[in-house]
Design a protein around this motif. Structure first.
Motif, PDB file in Angstrom:
ATOM      1  N   LEU A  31       0.798  -1.226   0.000  1.00 38.92           N
ATOM      2  CA  LEU A  31       0.000   0.000   0.000  1.00 38.92           C
ATOM      3  C   LEU A  31       0.833   1.279   0.000  1.00 38.92           C
ATOM      4  CD1 LEU A  31      -2.819  -1.019   2.531  1.00 38.92           C
ATOM      5  CD2 LEU A  31      -2.817  -1.201   0.033  1.00 38.92           C
ATOM      6  N   LEU A  67       2.377   2.653   2.548  1.00 35.44           N
ATOM      7  CA  LEU A  67       2.200   3.444   3.764  1.00 35.44           C
ATOM      8  C   LEU A  67       3.559   3.906   4.292  1.00 35.44           C
ATOM      9  CD1 LEU A  67      -0.412   1.192   5.611  1.00 35.44           C
ATOM     10  CD2 LEU A  67      -0.867   3.313   4.375  1.00 35.44           C
ATOM     11  N   LYS A 126       4.480   4.109   7.257  1.00 37.30           N
ATOM     12  CA  LYS A 126       4.833   3.232   8.368  1.00 37.30           C
ATOM     13  C   LYS A 126       3.775   2.149   8.485  1.00 37.30           C
ATOM     14  CE  LYS A 126       5.964   3.216  13.333  1.00 37.30           C
ATOM     15  NZ  LYS A 126       7.356   2.745  13.190  1.00 37.30           N
ATOM     16  N   LEU A 127       4.218   0.914   8.666  1.00 38.16           N
ATOM     17  CA  LEU A 127       3.303  -0.196   8.917  1.00 38.16           C
ATOM     18  C   LEU A 127       3.729  -0.832  10.225  1.00 38.16           C
ATOM     19  CD1 LEU A 127       0.937  -1.904   7.938  1.00 38.16           C
ATOM     20  CD2 LEU A 127       2.562  -3.342   6.701  1.00 38.16           C
ATOM     21  N   GLN A 173      -1.637   2.499  15.545  1.00 36.11           N
ATOM     22  CA  GLN A 173      -2.018   2.813  14.177  1.00 36.11           C
ATOM     23  C   GLN A 173      -3.411   2.276  13.876  1.00 36.11           C
ATOM     24  OE1 GLN A 173       0.472   0.865  11.192  1.00 36.11           O
ATOM     25  NE2 GLN A 173       0.472   2.734   9.982  1.00 36.11           N
ATOM     26  N   LEU A 212      -6.113   1.792  10.770  1.00 34.61           N
ATOM     27  CA  LEU A 212      -6.240   1.782   9.314  1.00 34.61           C
ATOM     28  C   LEU A 212      -7.679   1.413   8.962  1.00 34.61           C
ATOM     29  CD1 LEU A 212      -2.993  -0.226   8.483  1.00 34.61           C
ATOM     30  CD2 LEU A 212      -3.286   2.252   8.363  1.00 34.61           C
TER      31      LEU A 212
END
Length: 233
Positions: free
Chosen positions: A183, A185, A187-188, A222, A224
């Protein structure tokens, strides 16, 4: 300490317990000498009621000692999914194929992969969240997060099997729904929770993921959120 499933009221007061299969309970003694049960920190990690509330499912994060080795860079493993009825009785149990670790760790560093959560779609299909943490040479971790659709409809009931090692069984079927590492992002993090969110204005369902920051200053909590497009025939 063996895993447990307790029911509590809104004040946190104990109401009841679900039985834990004997196969999950660890041998007395040290982790080094254990021959059955769960590995340290790889016990019950996923749970979900079916949408109609008739059944409750749980998932072990990784393999039991008697079921084989945990995931490596070269090989995956089998964890167990357990099906309970509303009274807390074990109805069935299934093997779920956990992926191999998707990246190679640094020299002497750690890496793992396992089931971190599940979300029942009906009485035999689930969204399964697999979370892998891989440590680099400098000690930093990268997370690899994938959502699979798993189906136990044709899977072997392994409820009465003490070990999966030498048995010919049909594990749950699985197909990739989303690889979060694709994706882009910034940061994951350590995503370990999945749940339906509210209906969106376009009529679609929303799906919400949340990370566990491990009380670590280098990590974040986080959230999402995704728009889930209806399946087309």
């Amino acid at each position: 300490m063996n895993p447990f499933i307790n029911q509590a009221d809104r004040n946190g007061d104990y109401l009841s317990s679900f039985p834990i299969p004997d196969a999950f309970k660890i041998d007395p003694g040290t982790e080094q000498t254990a021959k059955k049960g769960f590995r340290n920190n790889l016990a019950l990690e996923g749970s979900s009621f079916t949408p109609d509330g008739k059944y409750y499912f749980t998932a072990m994060e990784s393999a039991l000692y008697q079921d084989g080795d945990i995931s490596t860079v070269d090989n995956g493993t089998l964890s167990r999914i357990t099906k309970y009825d509303r009274s807390g009785q074990v109805v069935a149990e299934y093997a779920y194929p956990v992926d191999a670790i998707p990246a190679k760790p640094g020299t002497g560093k750690s890496a793992d992969n396992g089931v971190s959560e599940m979300l029942a779609l009906n009485d035999h299909k689930f969204l399964i969240l697999e979370r892998s943490g891989v440590q680099a040479d400098d000690g930093t971790y990268s997370n690899y997060i994938r959502i699979y659709e798993a189906d136990v409809d044709q899977a072997t009931d392994v409820k009465n099997l003490d070990s999966l090692k030498s048995e010919t069984i049909q594990p749950a079927a699985k197909k990739l729904v989303l690889d979060l590492n694709t994706l882009g992002l910034p940061k994951l993090d350590n995503v370990e929770g999945i749940a339906w969110g509210p209906k969106l204005k376009n009529g679609h369902d929303s799906l919400v993921l949340v990370s566990d920051n491990n009380f670590n200053s280098t990590q974040v909590t986080q959230l999402l959120a995704f728009d889930v497009e209806p399946e087309t025939k």
